[in-house]
Design an enzyme around this catalytic site. Structure first.
Site, short mmCIF file in Angstrom:
data_model
loop_
_atom_site.label_atom_id
_atom_site.label_comp_id
_atom_site.label_asym_id
_atom_site.label_seq_id
_atom_site.Cartn_x
_atom_site.Cartn_y
_atom_site.Cartn_z
N THR A 37 0.84 -1.21 0.00
CA THR A 37 0.00 0.00 0.00
C THR A 37 0.87 1.25 0.00
O THR A 37 0.38 2.34 -0.27
CB THR A 37 -0.89 0.04 1.26
OG1 THR A 37 -0.06 -0.26 2.39
CG2 THR A 37 -2.01 -0.97 1.19
N ASP A 176 9.69 0.73 4.63
CA ASP A 176 10.76 0.05 5.37
C ASP A 176 11.72 1.05 5.98
O ASP A 176 12.07 0.97 7.16
CB ASP A 176 11.54 -0.89 4.43
CG ASP A 176 10.64 -1.91 3.78
OD1 ASP A 176 9.48 -2.03 4.21
OD2 ASP A 176 11.09 -2.59 2.86
N TYR A 226 8.47 -7.28 -8.13
CA TYR A 226 7.99 -6.15 -7.31
C TYR A 226 7.75 -4.93 -8.21
O TYR A 226 6.71 -4.28 -8.14
CB TYR A 226 9.03 -5.83 -6.23
CG TYR A 226 8.63 -4.70 -5.31
CD1 TYR A 226 8.05 -4.96 -4.08
CD2 TYR A 226 8.83 -3.37 -5.67
CE1 TYR A 226 7.68 -3.93 -3.22
CE2 TYR A 226 8.46 -2.34 -4.84
CZ TYR A 226 7.90 -2.62 -3.61
OH TYR A 226 7.53 -1.59 -2.78
C1 GLA Z 1 9.02 -4.05 0.33
C2 GLA Z 1 9.19 -2.57 0.00
C3 GLA Z 1 8.20 -1.70 0.76
C4 GLA Z 1 6.77 -2.22 0.63
C5 GLA Z 1 6.72 -3.73 0.90
C6 GLA Z 1 5.37 -4.31 0.63
O1 GLA Z 1 9.37 -4.30 1.65
O2 GLA Z 1 10.50 -2.16 0.29
O3 GLA Z 1 8.30 -0.37 0.32
O4 GLA Z 1 6.23 -1.91 -0.61
O5 GLA Z 1 7.67 -4.44 0.13
O6 GLA Z 1 4.43 -3.81 1.51
#
Ligand code: GLA
Length: 390
Positions: A37, A176, A226
Site C-alpha cells: 500500500t 521500510d 515487485y
Molecule cells: C518491500 C518494499 C516496501 C513495501 C513492501 C510491501 O518491503 O521495500 O516499500 O512496498 O515491500 O508492503
C-alpha cells in the site's frame, strides 16, 4: 558487549586500529498489516525490531569509502571513492550504502572525507525483514552523526528510499526505511504514505505475542516482480484518474472502487488495484481494532490480508501459503499472513501466550513434512529506530 567485540576485531583485521571508531545500530522491521500500500498512497503499520545491523566506523583522511561485512567475510573489502559515485555502476551489497552517500551529496550535504566501515547484522537476509533498508538508514545515521549533517530521521528514510530506487534499481515505497528510522520500542507506526503523517500505536498485547516465521524460501527475480506490481498499480490508477480526482489508490473506499473498477482496462490491474484499496481500508480498521483491544478482529484482518496478497496481488508463493495454512489451523493463532515484499520470506502471526509452544512445534514439524524445509521462528521484540550506540 559481544557484538561490539566482534566488530572491533573485524575492524582491526581489515582496517587497523579501532581507536576512535564509533558504533551505530539500525533495526530491521516487521510489517503487521498494510502490504503493498505504501507506493499506492495508503496506510502501513510496521514496527522496528531489536534485530538489526551494526557498524563500527572511522573517518579516513582521503576520499575512499571502505566496507566490510563480517557476515560475508569471503567477499572481502569493497568500496568506492566519494567523488566517483555513479548510479549506472554496480557495487554489489555496498550499493545500498553508497546510494545513500550519493543521494545525500546530491542534496548538498558535505561529506569531505571517506571512512572505513565494518558491519555485522542479525537480520536474516532476503526474509522480508528489511535488511537493505536497515543498512541504508544505518549509513544515513553515520553521516548525520559523524559528518554533522543537519538532517531529520524522516529525511534519512527518504534518502534510503532514493538509494534503493535510483541507485539500486528497486522501486520500493517508503515503509521500510521509515519504520527503521522512526521505530519506537513497543510501538508500531501507523503511517499514511500519502503525506507521511504518522502516529505511534502501542503493541503491548496482554495474552499474546507477535511471532515471525522464516519460510527460508526466496524466489528469484523478486525485484523485477515487485517493480511489475508497482507498474500494474500505476496503470490501474491512471485508468481511474480518467474520471476520478484521486492521487493514489489509497484515496478510495471499497464502495468507490467497486463503482468505478470498470474504468480499468486490464483485468490483471483490476486485481492489483482491488488489493491496494481493500488492504488500505483493512489497515485503517486493524489499527482501530487494536486501539479498542479487539485483537480478534485485528487477526481476522491479517488473515484477509494474506488471502488478498495470495489471490489478487499474487505476491505469495506455495511454500509461504502452506506455512500460513498450517498457522491458521492452530487454535491459539489469532491471525497470520505473509509479511514484507513477498515471493517468499516471513509470515507474521499473533499467537496466544498459552499456545506458543504448540505453535513452534506444529509449525516447524508440519512445514518440514509438507515442504522438506526447516523454518525458523522468532518472537518479535519491538525496538527503537536507528541511532549511535554510546
Ligand atoms: C518491500 C518494499 C516496501 C513495501 C513492501 C510491501 O518491503 O521495500 O516499500 O512496498 O515491500 O508492503
Amino acid at each position: 558487549m559481544e557484538i561490539k567485540e566482534r566488530l572491533i576485531s573485524g575492524f582491526e583485521k581489515y582496517f587497523g586500529s579501532a581507536d576512535g571508531t564509533r558504533l551505530f545500530f539500525s533495526p530491521g522491521r516487521v510489517n503487521l498489516i498494510g502490504e503493498h500500500t505504501d507506493y499506492n498512497g495508503g496506510h502501513v503499520f510496521p514496527c522496528a525490531l531489536t534485530m538489526g545491523s551494526y557498524a563500527l566506523v572511522k573517518k579516513r583522511e582521503d576520499k575512499a569509502m571502505h566496507f566490510v561485512s563480517l557476515n560475508f567475510e569471503k567477499a572481502g573489502v569493497t568500496g568506492a571513492f566519494l567523488d566517483e559515485l555513479d548510479p549506472a555502476k554496480k557495487y554489489g551489497w555496498a550499493g545500498y550504502l553508497l546510494g545513500v552517500v550519493w543521494a545525500m551529496q546530491k542534496a548538498g550535504y558535505k561529506i569531505d572525507t571517506g571512512f572505513d566501515l565494518a558491519m555485522w547484522g542479525n537480520i536474516p537476509s532476503g526474509a522480508g525483514l528489511s535488511s537493505s533498508a536497515s543498512i541504508e538508514v544505518l549509513m544515513g545515521t553515520v553521516i548525520k552523526e559523524m559528518y554533522g549533517a543537519d538532517v531529520s530521521m524522516i529525511d534519512i528514510a527518504k534518502f534510503g528510499q532514493k538509494s534503493e530506487n535510483e541507485f539500486c534499481g528497486m522501486n520500493c515505497g517508503i515503509m521500510d526505511q521509515f519504520a527503521v528510522a522512526m521505530g519506537k520500542k513497543d510501538n508500531a507506526i501507523f503511517l499514511d504514505t500519502a503525506d507521511l503523517s504518522f502516529e505511534y500505536a502501542p503493541v503491548v498485547l496482554k495474552d499474546a505475542k507477535v511471532m515471525i516465521t522464516n519460510s527460508h524460501v526466496k524466489h528469484s527475480l523478486v525485484d523485477s516482480a515487485y517493480n511489475d506490481r508497482r507498474r500494474e498499480s500505476s496503470e490501474a490508477l491512471a485508468d481511474l484518474q480518467k474520471e476520478l480526482e484521486i492521487n493514489g489508490l489509497g484515496d478510495l473506499t471499497e464502495d468507490e472502487f467497486e463503482a468505478h473498477k470498470n474504468l480499468i482496462g486490464n483485468p490483471v490491474c483490476v486485481k492489483r488495484a482491488k488489493h491496494a484499496v481493500y488492504e488500505n481500508q483493512r489497515t485503517v480498521k486493524a489499527v482501530a481494532a487494536l486501539k479498542n483491544n479487539d485483537i480478534e478482529n485485528f487477526g481476522k484482518l491479517m488473515n484477509a490480508s494474506h488471502v488478498s496478497l495470495r489471490d489478487d496481488y499474487e505476491v505469495s508463493c506455495p511454500e509461504v501459503d502452506k506455512l500460513v495454512e498450517i498457522e491458521w489451523k492452530i487454535p491459539g493463532v489469532i491471525g497470520a499472513r505473509i509479511t514484507g515484499g513477498g515471493f517468499g520470506g516471513c509470515t507474521v502471526a499473533i499467537v496466544k501466550n498459552s499456545s506458543i509452544d504448540e505453535f513452534k512445534e506444529t509449525v516447524l514439524s508440519e512445514y518440514k513434512k509438507e515442504t522438506g524445509i526447516d523454518a525458523e521462528i522468532y518472537e518479535a521484540e519491538i525496538g527503537d529506530g536507528a541511532r549511535e550506540l554510546k
